[in-house]
Scaffold this active site. Structure first.
Site, PDB file in Angstrom:
ATOM      1  N   SER A 179       0.840  -1.188   0.000  1.00  0.00           N
ATOM      2  CA  SER A 179       0.000   0.000   0.000  1.00  0.00           C
ATOM      3  C   SER A 179       0.888   1.254   0.000  1.00  0.00           C
ATOM      4  O   SER A 179       1.755   1.397  -0.844  1.00  0.00           O
ATOM      5  CB  SER A 179      -0.949  -0.038   1.209  1.00  0.00           C
ATOM      6  OG  SER A 179      -1.928   0.963   1.123  1.00  0.00           O
ATOM      7  N   ASP A 313      -4.879  -4.005  -2.788  1.00  0.00           N
ATOM      8  CA  ASP A 313      -4.016  -3.602  -1.662  1.00  0.00           C
ATOM      9  C   ASP A 313      -3.305  -4.789  -1.013  1.00  0.00           C
ATOM     10  O   ASP A 313      -3.925  -5.691  -0.463  1.00  0.00           O
ATOM     11  CB  ASP A 313      -4.890  -2.880  -0.628  1.00  0.00           C
ATOM     12  CG  ASP A 313      -4.070  -2.202   0.449  1.00  0.00           C
ATOM     13  OD1 ASP A 313      -2.931  -2.609   0.689  1.00  0.00           O
ATOM     14  OD2 ASP A 313      -4.594  -1.257   1.055  1.00  0.00           O
TER      15      ASP A 313
END
Length: 484
Positions: A179, A313
């Site tokens: 991320s 993610d």
């Protein structure tokens, strides 16, 4: 000369504007509280000081006699970072400015002995024997990795951590990120050392951002992509590794049920473009659309990579991929910059410094984890079509079953955050605060990092002088390793 009080010394530590200022304040603090005496005294219940003192005296004695063979034999008994328990974190939490002088002297003596053996021109020891010794020592000692957690807009905390490590010359060669951490890891591994000095400067990070420019909503996908493009060059993993010698590892999670997560790097996915990997790792489910990876084909043209697969993610699957890094690079020592806003409120205390209360909280978390695992398994089985419920429960299990700490943990000096702003564009004031906070929170860890990586850094330096094809280290792996 003015004598400062304990309160004034603590304030000086907090208000230091550079590592040099912080270290001077730390040494004054230690002297005031007589912790410098603790450092000069060998005795401690936390490590085998008698054994370390004996090994140190033996190395010095052999060196005084010029006994290179004896030195080699002594080091062949084993070089590792926790001999006699000297790598224990508690030994670096007592005094501010460092650990026991005995430990530092012993590490320095090993480093000097390694140099002495490498540069010995007496021909008493064959070059092949030396090469095999350094290769074996390098393999046994292991390597250090920097792992940057998922972080959203708090990624600028990672920037501050990275700046402190770069300024100190302590940035590891293996770096992972998921991320927001993937953005910073990619920047570190696609720019040379001299370029990083500029890229990590606060003026550069602020760029064209103006005070009050922060938005309370989620950053627009187009703006996010443009921001990432401005930070991460359009390079493949292989090209970035060839440029910097640093191995970037980016965690991504599968958007579809029954697909497994991946760790992208120059070994597992050399042709994949880092920019697309970062876009995938920052695609928060339910907020941003899943991403199809891009790669360079054998003609250097951009193509879809695994076109039938989409990714999201990476922090939902493998925020800190310690096991994978151990398998790929022989990493056994982890520096973690933990800025994951959903982890800090729960795990910060136990990661920062275990206590009796922390042990009880950890036990409670383990119990709660088992209950959540059982509940999500039941819900998942009820979803016969493997739809959204199965995906959500799978992500929940992945999040709660991960480990979020390492050997050296760098955490923000705050616990609470506004979840509504974690995906928003931060203001210049917020960026400045986060970068400064990252630096300040890293300074107290620098001496621990320096000491615990000094031997491995020296071994890499020595190995770099050998042309033997057998020599293997993080920055020069064999073709066999690249295929495995």
């Amino acid at each position: 000369m003015q004598i400062l009080t304990s309160h004034q010394l603590s304030r000086a530590l907090k208000s230091a504007q550079s590592y040099e200022e912080w270290l001077a304040a730390a040494e004054s603090y230690d002297k005031y509280h007589k912790l410098d005496k603790w450092r000069r005294t060998d005795t401690s219940s936390q490590f085998d000081y008698v054994s370390i003192r004996g090994r140190l005296d033996r190395l010095r004695s052999l060196k005084a006699r010029g006994d290179i063979r004896g030195l080699l034999f002594t080091l062949n008994e084993g070089i590792h970072g926790n001999v006699g328990g000297m790598g224990r974190g508690g030994l670096y939490q007592h005094a501010k400015a460092g650990t026991k002088n005995l430990i530092e002297e012993y590490i320095d003596e090993i480093v000097h002995t390694l140099d002495l053996i490498a540069n010995d021109s007496s021909a008493d020891i064959a070059a092949d024997t030396k090469a095999q010794f350094f290769e074996r020592a390098n393999h046994c000692f292991g390597h250090t990795a920097l792992m940057l957690s998922g972080s959203g807009s708090l990624l600028f905390f990672h920037m501050g951590v990275a700046k402190a490590l770069v300024d100190a010359g302590l940035l590891p060669r293996v770096i992972s990120g998921s991320s927001g951490g993937a953005i910073v890891a990619s920047m570190l591994c696609t720019h040379s050392d001299s370029e990083l000095k500029e890229k990590l400067h606060l003026d550069y990070l602020l760029g064209d951002i103006k005070e009050g420019a922060a938005r309370s909503g989620v950053t627009d996908p187009t703006d996010l992509e443009e921001s990432i493009a401005g930070i991460v060059p359009d390079l493949s993993f292989e090209q970035a590794y060839a440029k910097t010698g640093r191995a970037v590892n980016i965690s991504i999670a599968a958007a579809e049920t029954h697909q497994t997560s991946r760790l992208l790097n120059e070994t597992t996915s050399p042709s994949v473009l880092i920019h697309s990997a970062v876009m995938a790792s920052t695609a928060v489910p339910g907020i941003y659309q899943p991403v199809t990876l891009k790669a360079l084909d054998d003609h250097g043209e951009r193509v879809n990579y695994l076109p039938s697969r989409r990714w999201v993610d990476g922090s939902f699957s493998d925020d800190l991929p310690a096991k994978r890094l151990a398998r790929l690079y022989g990493v056994n020592h982890y520096i973690v910059s933990q800025a994951n806003p959903f982890v800090i409120p729960f795990d910060a205390a136990s990661i920062r410094r275990p206590s009796n209360a922390g042990i009880l909280r950890a036990a409670a978390r383990r119990s709660a984890r088992e209950w959540v695992n059982a509940a999500t398994m039941i819900l998942g089985r009820a979803d016969r079509n493997n739809g959204k419920v199965t995906q959500v429960t799978g992500m929940i299990r992945s999040l709660i079953n991960q480990e979020y700490g390492g050997d050296i943990n760098i955490l923000p000096d705050y616990r609470f955050f506004n979840p509504r702003t974690v995906l928003a564009t931060p203001s210049a004031k917020e960026i400045t605060h986060l970068v400064n906070s990252g630096e300040r929170c890293t300074w107290p860890k620098l001496e621990m990092i320096r000491q615990q990586t000094k031997i491995s850094r020296k071994l890499k330096e020595i190995l770099a002088t050998y042309d033997s094809g057998k020599i293997v280290d993080v920055s020069s792996r064999s073709s066999h390793d690249k295929k495995s």
